[in-house]
Design an enzyme around this catalytic site. Sequence first.
Site, short mmCIF file in Angstrom:
data_model
loop_
_atom_site.label_atom_id
_atom_site.label_comp_id
_atom_site.label_asym_id
_atom_site.label_seq_id
_atom_site.Cartn_x
_atom_site.Cartn_y
_atom_site.Cartn_z
N ASP A 1 0.86 -1.21 -0.16
CA ASP A 1 0.05 0.02 0.15
C ASP A 1 0.75 1.18 0.04
OD1 ASP A 1 -2.42 -1.38 0.08
OD2 ASP A 1 -2.31 -1.75 2.26
N ASP B 1 2.50 6.68 8.83
CA ASP B 1 2.72 5.25 8.97
C ASP B 1 4.10 5.04 9.55
OD1 ASP B 1 0.17 4.11 7.98
OD2 ASP B 1 0.87 5.21 5.96
N GLU C 1 3.25 -4.09 9.28
CA GLU C 1 2.97 -3.90 7.93
C GLU C 1 3.86 -3.11 7.12
OE1 GLU C 1 -0.52 -1.78 5.47
OE2 GLU C 1 -0.78 -1.96 7.64
N GLU C 2 4.66 -2.10 7.76
CA GLU C 2 5.60 -1.10 7.02
C GLU C 2 7.06 -1.89 6.71
OE1 GLU C 2 3.87 1.42 6.17
OE2 GLU C 2 2.24 0.80 7.31
N ASP D 1 -0.30 -3.50 12.87
CA ASP D 1 -0.68 -2.21 11.59
C ASP D 1 -0.54 -1.04 12.52
OD1 ASP D 1 -1.55 -0.62 9.78
OD2 ASP D 1 -3.24 -1.81 9.23
N LEU E 1 -0.64 2.11 11.61
CA LEU E 1 -1.85 3.16 11.46
C LEU E 1 -2.47 2.63 10.33
CD1 LEU E 1 -1.94 5.86 12.92
CD2 LEU E 1 -1.51 6.87 10.65
N ASP E 2 -3.51 1.83 10.92
CA ASP E 2 -4.94 1.48 10.09
C ASP E 2 -5.47 2.63 9.72
OD1 ASP E 2 -6.87 -0.68 9.11
OD2 ASP E 2 -7.89 0.53 10.31
N GLU F 1 -4.23 -7.74 10.67
CA GLU F 1 -5.28 -6.98 10.83
C GLU F 1 -6.47 -8.13 11.12
OE1 GLU F 1 -5.20 -3.38 7.87
OE2 GLU F 1 -5.02 -5.22 6.86
#
Length: 329
Positions: A64, A70, A92-93, A111, A113-114, A278
């Site tokens: 993404d 983030d 996730e990053e 995650d 910063l969802d 998530e």
Amino acid sequence: MSELVTLKTFLGTWAGGDAGRTAIADTVTAIARAGVGIADLVARGPLEEGLASIRGTDPNAGGDAQKELDVVAEERILDALKPTPTAFLASEESETLIPVNADGRLVVAVDPLDGSSNIDTNVSVGTIYSIMPYDPAVNTDPATAVMRPGSNQVAAGFLAYGPATILVATFGEGTQVFVHDRQTGEFVLARTDVEIPAETKEYGVNQSNMRHWHEPMRRYVEDCLAGKDGPRAKDFNMRWVGSMVADAFRIFTRGGVYVYTGDKRKGYENGRLRLIYEAFPLAFLVEQAKGAATDGKTRILDIEPTHIHQRIPLVFGSRAEVEKIASYY
């Protein structure tokens, strides 16, 4: 008026002096503390110049677009976890697991910063976390600690940064809701042993993608839209924020079902949500609140990951409605 129960008090009682539980409690406390700082940054909105801007031209490890906040959120969480018994952070990053503490016996998946695409619109965003045990004798490759079914989680939760900063948490003994008190700086227990109503007349889905959906999901939504004159024989409301933590908190508050299906578009075959960061934590929270979570058919917590950044369709919320959606498949 009954005495307020803080997160610190709740965790102390839950841990009861047990070393394993104390390690989990310390880790959740650190994540909550990092969340307060992230909430402060989010609350500054446009005053915190550049945090909503796209970072570079390459997507993050999850595929993404990556915003500055983030990365800042991940850094805040990593720093907070350094004094805790966390061996590795899966984010996730980041493409691979990040070493945290050589003596740690937990792995945190996060995650940071969802919903970060909503930063510049003043919509609630949040942080989602999952905690699994780590044994260096067994997990010689640290990634194997998170490459297990979600039923192996020992704790999970999310922080929602909105008008109030909310922590929804489970330790495998029900789901609890804490609210950050800005006057005292403490998280205070607001709801204990949350139960999601089994029945609902509310669903959340991005209906603009309906033309891309597979037949079962399209038929489900069409039947909901038909209302009391259709096969479901009742009228439905549709609610969709587009920030999963906000949609999830609504479901924990008043019931409903959240749907992010896969569809026929390239790159969307398995939806866009990450299984480990998530779906696993949300499924754990939801089941502990007497709800259900599937990929449309299969229980989320039974799924064994094949990749750290694996994507998956996700349906969670009121149990009867999740089961109804599965019947369409």
